[in-house]
Design a protein around this motif. Structure first.
Motif, PDB file in Angstrom:
ATOM      1  N   GLN A 214      40.437  32.098  56.739  1.00  0.00           N
ATOM      2  CA  GLN A 214      40.904  33.484  56.635  1.00  0.00           C
ATOM      3  C   GLN A 214      41.488  33.765  55.247  1.00  0.00           C
ATOM      4  O   GLN A 214      41.255  34.835  54.665  1.00  0.00           O
ATOM      5  N   TYR A 215      42.227  32.804  54.708  1.00  0.00           N
ATOM      6  CA  TYR A 215      42.845  32.993  53.388  1.00  0.00           C
ATOM      7  C   TYR A 215      41.785  33.026  52.284  1.00  0.00           C
ATOM      8  O   TYR A 215      41.949  33.741  51.289  1.00  0.00           O
ATOM      9  N   ILE A 216      40.717  32.256  52.436  1.00  0.00           N
ATOM     10  CA  ILE A 216      39.626  32.292  51.458  1.00  0.00           C
ATOM     11  C   ILE A 216      39.032  33.691  51.394  1.00  0.00           C
ATOM     12  O   ILE A 216      38.835  34.257  50.298  1.00  0.00           O
ATOM     13  N   ARG A 217      38.737  34.260  52.539  1.00  0.00           N
ATOM     14  CA  ARG A 217      38.093  35.575  52.576  1.00  0.00           C
ATOM     15  C   ARG A 217      39.006  36.657  52.011  1.00  0.00           C
ATOM     16  O   ARG A 217      38.579  37.520  51.235  1.00  0.00           O
ATOM     17  N   VAL A 218      40.283  36.627  52.390  1.00  0.00           N
ATOM     18  CA  VAL A 218      41.217  37.652  51.912  1.00  0.00           C
ATOM     19  C   VAL A 218      41.466  37.491  50.409  1.00  0.00           C
ATOM     20  O   VAL A 218      41.467  38.478  49.659  1.00  0.00           O
ATOM     21  N   THR A 219      41.676  36.261  49.962  1.00  0.00           N
ATOM     22  CA  THR A 219      41.931  36.036  48.533  1.00  0.00           C
ATOM     23  C   THR A 219      40.730  36.452  47.697  1.00  0.00           C
ATOM     24  O   THR A 219      40.879  37.129  46.663  1.00  0.00           O
ATOM     25  N   ARG A 220      39.542  36.053  48.103  1.00  0.00           N
ATOM     26  CA  ARG A 220      38.331  36.407  47.348  1.00  0.00           C
ATOM     27  C   ARG A 220      38.168  37.914  47.273  1.00  0.00           C
ATOM     28  O   ARG A 220      37.915  38.476  46.206  1.00  0.00           O
ATOM     29  N   SER A 221      38.311  38.592  48.411  1.00  0.00           N
ATOM     30  CA  SER A 221      38.127  40.043  48.444  1.00  0.00           C
ATOM     31  C   SER A 221      39.132  40.755  47.546  1.00  0.00           C
ATOM     32  O   SER A 221      38.764  41.652  46.765  1.00  0.00           O
ATOM     33  N   ASN A 222      40.401  40.364  47.621  1.00  0.00           N
ATOM     34  CA  ASN A 222      41.429  41.044  46.844  1.00  0.00           C
ATOM     35  C   ASN A 222      41.334  40.711  45.360  1.00  0.00           C
ATOM     36  O   ASN A 222      41.611  41.573  44.514  1.00  0.00           O
ATOM     37  N   MET A 223      40.956  39.496  45.029  1.00  0.00           N
ATOM     38  CA  MET A 223      40.812  39.152  43.622  1.00  0.00           C
ATOM     39  C   MET A 223      39.637  39.892  42.999  1.00  0.00           C
ATOM     40  O   MET A 223      39.725  40.346  41.850  1.00  0.00           O
ATOM     41  N   LEU A 224      38.537  40.037  43.717  1.00  0.00           N
ATOM     42  CA  LEU A 224      37.402  40.809  43.195  1.00  0.00           C
ATOM     43  C   LEU A 224      37.788  42.265  42.979  1.00  0.00           C
ATOM     44  O   LEU A 224      37.380  42.891  41.983  1.00  0.00           O
ATOM     45  N   GLU A 225      38.574  42.807  43.902  1.00  0.00           N
ATOM     46  CA  GLU A 225      39.031  44.186  43.737  1.00  0.00           C
ATOM     47  C   GLU A 225      39.974  44.302  42.538  1.00  0.00           C
ATOM     48  O   GLU A 225      39.911  45.268  41.771  1.00  0.00           O
ATOM     49  N   THR A 226      40.833  43.306  42.373  1.00  0.00           N
ATOM     50  CA  THR A 226      41.780  43.320  41.261  1.00  0.00           C
ATOM     51  C   THR A 226      41.069  43.192  39.919  1.00  0.00           C
ATOM     52  O   THR A 226      41.458  43.822  38.934  1.00  0.00           O
ATOM     53  N   PHE A 227      40.013  42.379  39.855  1.00  0.00           N
ATOM     54  CA  PHE A 227      39.278  42.194  38.604  1.00  0.00           C
ATOM     55  C   PHE A 227      38.673  43.506  38.096  1.00  0.00           C
ATOM     56  O   PHE A 227      38.402  43.635  36.899  1.00  0.00           O
TER      57      PHE A 227
END
Length: 333
Positions: A214-227
């Motif tokens: 779950q943390y992988i999916r949330v971290t990846r999604s939010n980091m891509l949005e932040t980039f």
């Protein structure tokens, strides 16, 4: 910052009082009769009446609630008149099954839950956030596809399945890890840190498989949005190094949803990892709660329910404080 934390702390106290009242009401006014449960199976109406007096249930409801809450602050006398015993602070009542102080039961079970929780939290946070960040940095590449695929598999595996598979392969088949023993409660005991890690490694992995996915999916999604945010493009235009852009600017903004998840997950886990403790026979809070519910031991069940609510509320307050540190804009709300 101080006023922000004081407001959150005041709200926490008020919410705890409300939850304690609701919890006490559900157990005292529910269909189950605590007096009959305390009296046992072979019980006459006269003995039930005596049990009601011993439990203080002959008093008005609000008097019972006030007596219970004041017992949390300075202890109280419990039992029938003439044979009362002192329940020391913080008094959560006495078990119907063993007549032992509920506080002592919880104090005995809590180190096991802490051992399960601490290792699992560290493991799934490091793996989940680390792999999520790596997947975001390698978007569309082989590493990203492998990590996302593994996360999809992990998030679909319930803890009972993962736990039983781990026991089957590493304990029963390969014999490389021992069954979890009740003799080890901390890394500072006779077994040392190594024995503590080996004893709780399988429960940690069982929890980490699900939560890290779950943390992988949330971290990846939010980091891509932040980039894709304007301030990230500005940082790149200024010529800042890639590590500084990612870790100093991007990670700080993209990790806030992970902080929320982590705070809530910590609260839930400290309230009792029920399935994990049952599978690995760890006599922690969750294990104790299940047995108390099965045997109708209402004081233990109610105390664990209130304790779980306490951990979740405290975790929310800690999350609010962490938000204020990570994002100063939160402090003005």
């Amino acid at each position: 910052m101080t006023r922000f934390l004081l407001r959150r702390f005041a709200a926490m106290i008020a919410l705890l009082i409300v939850i304690s009242f609701v919890t006490f009401s559900l157990f005292q006014l529910g269909p189950a009769d605590p007096a009959a449960a305390a009296c046992g199976q072979e019980c006459t109406p006269e003995r039930v009446a005596q049990a009601r007096v011993a439990l203080g249930m002959d008093q008005p409801f609000l008097s019972q609630y006030v007596d219970y809450m004041t017992g949390l602050l300075h202890g109280r006398w419990v039992g029938a008149p003439g044979s009362q015993t002192l329940c020391e602070w913080p008094c959560l009542g006495k078990s119907f099954q063993t007549n032992e102080n509920v506080t002592a039961i919880i104090a005995r079970a809590l180190p096991y839950t802490l051992s399960v929780a601490v290792g699992a939290i560290v493991l799934w946070t490091v793996v989940g956030v680390g792999l999520g960040l790596l997947a975001a940095l390698r978007k569309g590449k082989f590493a990203d596809k492998v990590i996302v695929g593994a996360a999809s598999v992990g998030v679909s595996l319930p803890i009972p399945v993962t736990g039983l598979l781990l026991l089957l392969f590493f304990v029963s088949t390969l014999h490389v890890l021992p069954f979890t023993t009740n003799e080890i409660t901390s890394p500072f005991g006779p077994a040392g840190p190594g024995g503590w890690i080996l004893n709780y490694l399988l429960p940690w992995v069982a929890l980490a498989v699900l939560f890290s996915a779950q943390y992988i999916r949330v971290t990846r999604s939010n980091m891509l949005e932040t980039f894709g945010e304007d301030f990230m493009r500005t940082a790149r235009a200024k010529g800042l190094s890639r590590p500084k852009i990612v870790f100093r600017h991007g990670a700080r903004a993209g990790i806030t949803p992970v902080v929320t998840m982590l705070g809530l997950d910590i609260g839930l886990l400290l309230g009792g990892a029920v399935l994990t403790e049952q599978i690995f026979s760890v006599p922690g809070i969750g294990f104790t709660a299940v047995h108390a519910a099965q045997s109708g031991d209402l004081p233990v069940t109610m105390a664990i329910t209130m304790m779980a609510a306490f951990f979740i509320i405290v975790a929310n307050v800690v999350v609010d404080a962490a938000y204020a540190v990570i994002d100063p804009r939160v402090r003005v709300n």
